[in-house]
Design a protein around this motif. Structure first.
Motif, short mmCIF file in Angstrom:
data_model
loop_
_atom_site.label_atom_id
_atom_site.label_comp_id
_atom_site.label_asym_id
_atom_site.label_seq_id
_atom_site.Cartn_x
_atom_site.Cartn_y
_atom_site.Cartn_z
N ILE A 1 0.92 -1.20 -0.09
CA ILE A 1 0.02 0.14 0.01
C ILE A 1 0.93 1.22 -0.24
O ILE A 1 0.56 2.48 -0.53
CB ILE A 1 -1.00 0.16 1.29
CG1 ILE A 1 -1.55 -1.17 1.37
CG2 ILE A 1 -1.69 1.23 1.40
CD1 ILE A 1 -2.45 -1.17 3.03
N ARG B 1 -0.26 2.03 -4.07
CA ARG B 1 -0.81 3.32 -3.58
C ARG B 1 -2.39 3.89 -4.44
O ARG B 1 -3.02 4.47 -3.89
CB ARG B 1 0.21 4.61 -3.94
CG ARG B 1 1.37 4.19 -2.83
CD ARG B 1 2.40 5.36 -3.25
NE ARG B 1 3.50 5.09 -2.46
CZ ARG B 1 4.62 5.86 -2.73
NH1 ARG B 1 4.76 6.73 -3.62
NH2 ARG B 1 5.90 5.83 -1.94
N TYR C 1 -6.05 -2.72 1.81
CA TYR C 1 -6.61 -2.12 3.11
C TYR C 1 -7.55 -3.38 3.74
O TYR C 1 -7.38 -3.58 4.95
CB TYR C 1 -7.72 -0.91 2.70
CG TYR C 1 -7.26 0.14 2.49
CD1 TYR C 1 -5.93 0.68 3.00
CD2 TYR C 1 -8.06 1.16 1.69
CE1 TYR C 1 -5.56 1.96 2.60
CE2 TYR C 1 -7.56 2.48 1.37
CZ TYR C 1 -6.27 2.88 1.87
OH TYR C 1 -5.90 4.13 1.53
N PHE D 1 -1.15 1.49 12.98
CA PHE D 1 -2.03 1.48 11.33
C PHE D 1 -3.25 1.12 11.62
O PHE D 1 -3.65 -0.06 12.15
CB PHE D 1 -1.36 0.57 10.23
CG PHE D 1 0.11 0.80 9.61
CD1 PHE D 1 0.74 2.15 10.16
CD2 PHE D 1 0.52 0.27 8.75
CE1 PHE D 1 1.88 2.53 9.54
CE2 PHE D 1 1.85 0.37 8.05
CZ PHE D 1 2.39 1.66 8.60
N THR E 1 -7.34 0.78 10.29
CA THR E 1 -8.13 0.67 9.14
C THR E 1 -9.65 0.39 9.20
O THR E 1 -10.54 0.39 8.49
CB THR E 1 -7.56 -0.37 8.57
OG1 THR E 1 -7.10 -1.41 9.35
CG2 THR E 1 -6.43 -0.39 7.62
N CYS F 1 -10.22 4.92 13.66
CA CYS F 1 -9.88 6.17 13.34
C CYS F 1 -10.68 7.31 14.15
O CYS F 1 -10.19 8.39 14.24
CB CYS F 1 -10.04 6.14 11.58
SG CYS F 1 -8.94 5.14 10.87
N GLN G 1 -6.43 9.91 1.47
CA GLN G 1 -6.60 8.61 1.90
C GLN G 1 -5.75 8.22 3.20
O GLN G 1 -6.44 7.32 3.87
CB GLN G 1 -5.84 7.55 0.85
CG GLN G 1 -6.60 7.48 -0.53
CD GLN G 1 -7.94 6.57 -0.22
OE1 GLN G 1 -7.75 5.44 0.40
NE2 GLN G 1 -8.92 7.00 -0.72
N VAL G 2 -5.14 9.27 3.97
CA VAL G 2 -4.44 8.98 4.92
C VAL G 2 -4.20 10.12 5.92
O VAL G 2 -4.12 11.41 5.54
CB VAL G 2 -2.83 8.47 4.74
CG1 VAL G 2 -2.26 7.91 6.05
CG2 VAL G 2 -2.80 7.26 3.62
N SER H 1 -2.65 11.41 10.15
CA SER H 1 -1.87 11.08 11.15
C SER H 1 -2.16 11.74 12.42
O SER H 1 -2.27 12.80 12.35
CB SER H 1 -0.47 10.62 10.77
OG SER H 1 0.03 12.22 10.37
N PHE I 1 -5.96 5.29 8.24
CA PHE I 1 -6.22 5.21 6.73
C PHE I 1 -7.80 5.41 6.57
O PHE I 1 -8.55 4.32 6.49
CB PHE I 1 -6.05 3.66 6.56
CG PHE I 1 -4.39 3.42 6.39
CD1 PHE I 1 -3.69 3.73 5.04
CD2 PHE I 1 -3.75 2.84 7.24
CE1 PHE I 1 -2.36 3.47 5.09
CE2 PHE I 1 -2.26 2.27 7.23
CZ PHE I 1 -1.86 2.96 6.07
N ALA J 1 -9.52 3.50 4.27
CA ALA J 1 -9.86 2.32 4.61
C ALA J 1 -11.05 2.22 5.49
O ALA J 1 -11.95 1.42 5.40
CB ALA J 1 -8.71 1.73 5.33
N LEU K 1 -0.21 8.16 -2.37
CA LEU K 1 -1.43 7.47 -1.40
C LEU K 1 -2.22 8.59 -0.87
O LEU K 1 -3.50 8.67 -0.81
CB LEU K 1 -0.95 6.40 -0.56
CG LEU K 1 -1.95 5.48 0.30
CD1 LEU K 1 -2.92 4.95 -0.41
CD2 LEU K 1 -1.12 5.03 1.53
#
Ligand code: HEM
Length: 396
Positions: free
Chosen positions: A3, A10, A17, A36, A38, A43, A282-283, A285, A308, A311, A381
Motif C-alpha cells: 500500500i 498506492r 486495506y 496502522f 483501518t 480512526c 486517503q491517510v 496521522s 487510513f 480504509a 496514496l
C-alpha cells in the motif's frame, strides 16, 4: 506493505486495506512504533481524542514519513493544520467565518459561472483531458479568487503545489524532498510579497483580511503565511481529486451516471458517495501527546497513529457492501473530511464545487465515454487522484 511502497499499491489500495483490516485492524509496526488503523471506529476515536494531536511543529518527526517536517520551514509548520490547541483554536477562529455555510453558499453563482465557461470550452472540442479542462482549473480559480491571488499568478502553482505535496507521501526519494523544499520556498516568498502588497493596497479578499488580523496582533507572520499557503494548496488539490475521481468512477459505473441523469436531485448524495468511495485524502496521522489507548491497547507518548481514512470509509462495520458504488446508499457521514478539531474547514466549499460540476455536466452533455487506455493515477496514496483522465463528451 505495498500500500505504501509500490505505485500500484498506492493507486488502488483497497484490497490491501481489506486484508490489513481483516488480519490486523490495529497493527503496531515493529520499528519506531506506528499504529496502522483501518477500521472506521478506531480512526474516528483517535480523531476525537484530545490525547492525540499534531507533532510539535518546532521539530521532531512529522506526518507519516517525517518528510513533511524535514522540508518545512517555520512558515509552513505554522499553518493551522499542523498546530494543536490553543494556537490551532485561535487561528481557526480567524478564518472559519469565511468558510461558513452561508458565506460559501453565496459563492454558488460565481462557481456556476466559472464552471459554465469551462464546460462551454469542453463543448467546443468534446474530447479532453478532464483533469486539465475542468478538475484543476475550477478549484484553483475559486480558491484563487477567495484568497486574492491574481489570475495571472495562479497557474504557476499547479506544479509548485504538486512538488510540495509529493513530499507528503510515504517513502519519498531525497530528490523529491529537495524539490519540495525549493517549491515551498517559492510559495513562501510569493505569499510574503502578496501580504506586503495587500498591506499597501488592501482588497476585499482573504489575504487582506488576515493581514489586517496580523497587524492587529492576532497572529504572527509565520502563522499568516503558513495558513495562506495551506488554504491555497488545500483549496484546490483535494477538490481537483474529488472532481477527477468522481468522473472516473462514473465512467466505470455508467448506470450510476444514467440514474443521476434521471434523478439530478441525487447529486448531493453522489458527491458524498464519491468522497467515501475514492476519498481524495486517503491517510491522516496523529501523535499521542500523552499515553493513551487504541482499542484497549496502550499507546506511548510520542507514538504515531496512521489513520487510513480511505480504509475506514470502506469498513463493512460502518457501510454495508462498502466496495459497491451506490449513490442511493443510506446517508452516513464518512471520514473523507477527517474529524475532530481538524475537520476540513473547506468541506462545504469542496462539496459545493463538486455538486456544481456534476450538475452542469449532466445538463450540458448527453453522455461521456472513456477514451484511450484509461486513467493514469498519480501513484500517491495520501493525495489520491489522477494525473490524466481522457474523456469524450457527447453533445445533446
Ligand atoms: C473535496 C475536497 C476536500 C477534501 C476531501 C478535504 C479533506 C481534508 C481533510 C481530510 C482534512 C483534515 C486533515 C487532518 O485531519 O489533519 C482537511 C483539513 C483542512 N482543509 Fe480540506 N478538504 C477538501 C477541500 C478543502 C477546501 C476547498 C479548502 C479551502 C480552503 C480546504 C481547507 C482545509 C483546511 C484549512 C484544513 C485544516 C483544518 C484544521 O486543521 O483545522 N479543504 N481537509
Amino acid at each position: 506493505m505495498d500500500i505504501l511502497l509500490t505505485a500500484e499499491g498506492r493507486a488502488r489500495p483497497f484490497d490491501r486495506y481489506r486484508q490489513l483490516r481483516e488480519i490486523a485492524p490495529v497493527h503496531k509496526t515493529a520499528q519506531s512504533p506506528m499504529w496502522f488503523l483501518t477500521r472506521y471506529a478506531d480512526c474516528e476515536a483517535v480523531l476525537h481524542d484530545p490525547r492525540f494531536g499534531k507533532p510539535d511543529p518546532s521539530g521532531g518527526a512529522g506526518g507519516v514519513s517525517g518528510a513533511t517536517a524535514s522540508l518545512s520551514s517555520a512558515f509552513t509548520r505554522h499553518g493551522l493544520v499542523f498546530l494543536n490547541p490553543p494556537d490551532h483554536t485561535r487561528l481557526r477562529a480567524l478564518v472559519s467565518g469565511v468558510f461558513a455555510v452561508r458565506r460559501v453558499d453565496a459563492l454558488r453563482a460565481r462557481i456556476e459561472e466559472i464552471t459554465d465557461t469551462l464546460v462551454a470550452d469542453i463543448g467546443e472540442v468534446l474530447e479532453v483531458d478532464a483533469m486539465d479542462a475542468l478538475a484543476l482549473p475550477l478549484p484553483i480559480t475559486v480558491i484563487g479568487e477567495l484568497l486574492g491571488v491574481p489570475a495571472q499568478d495562479r497557474n504557476q502553482f499547479r506544479t509548485v503545489v504538486r512538488d510540495v505535496t509529493a513530499a507528503m507521501e510515504v517513502g519519498v526519494a531525497p530528490e523529491e524532498i529537495a524539490s519540495a523544499a525549493a517549491a515551498m520556498r517559492d510559495m513562501e516568498s510569493y505569499f510574503l510579497e502578496l501580504v506586503a502588497r495587500r498591506r499597501r493596497e488592501p482588497a476585499d479578499d482573504l489575504v487582506s483580511m488576515l493581514t489586517r488580523s496580523a497587524d492587529d496582533g492576532l497572529l504572527d507572520i509565520e502563522e499568516l503565511v503558513g495558513t495562506l499557503i495551506l488554504l491555497f494548496s488545500a483549496g484546490f488539490e483535494t477538490t481537483t481529486n474529488l472532481i477527477g475521481n468522481g468522473l472516473n468512477t462514473f465512467l466505470d459505473h455508467p448506470e450510476a451516471w444514467a440514474l443521476l441523469q434521471q434523478r439530478p436531485d441525487l447529486v448531493g448524495a453522489a458527491v458524498e458517495e464519491i468522497l467515501r468511495f475514492e476519498s481524495p485524502i486517503q491517510v491522516g496521522s496523529r501523535m499521542a501527546l500523552e499515553p493513551a489507548e487504541i482499542d484497549s491497547r496502550r499507546v506511548e507518548q510520542g507514538e504515531m497513529a496512521v489513520l487510513f481514512l480511505g480504509a475506514a470509509n470502506r469498513d463493512p462495520l460502518r457501510f454495508a457492501d462498502p466496495d459497491v458504488f451506490d449513490i442511493q446508499r443510506e446517508p452516513k457521514p464518512s471520514l473523507a473530511f477527517s474529524g475532530g478539531v481538524h475537520y476540513c474547514l473547506g468541506a462545504h466549499l469542496g462539496r459545493l464545487e463538486g455538486r456544481v460540476v456534476f450538475e452542469r455536466l449532466l445538463r450540458s452533455f448527453a453522455g461521456m465515454h472513456r477514451v484511450g487506455e484509461g486513467p493514469r493515477w498519480r501513484g500517491s496514496l495520501v493525495l489520491h487522484g489522477l494525473e490524466e483522465l481522457p474523456v469524450r463528451f457527447e453533445r445533446r
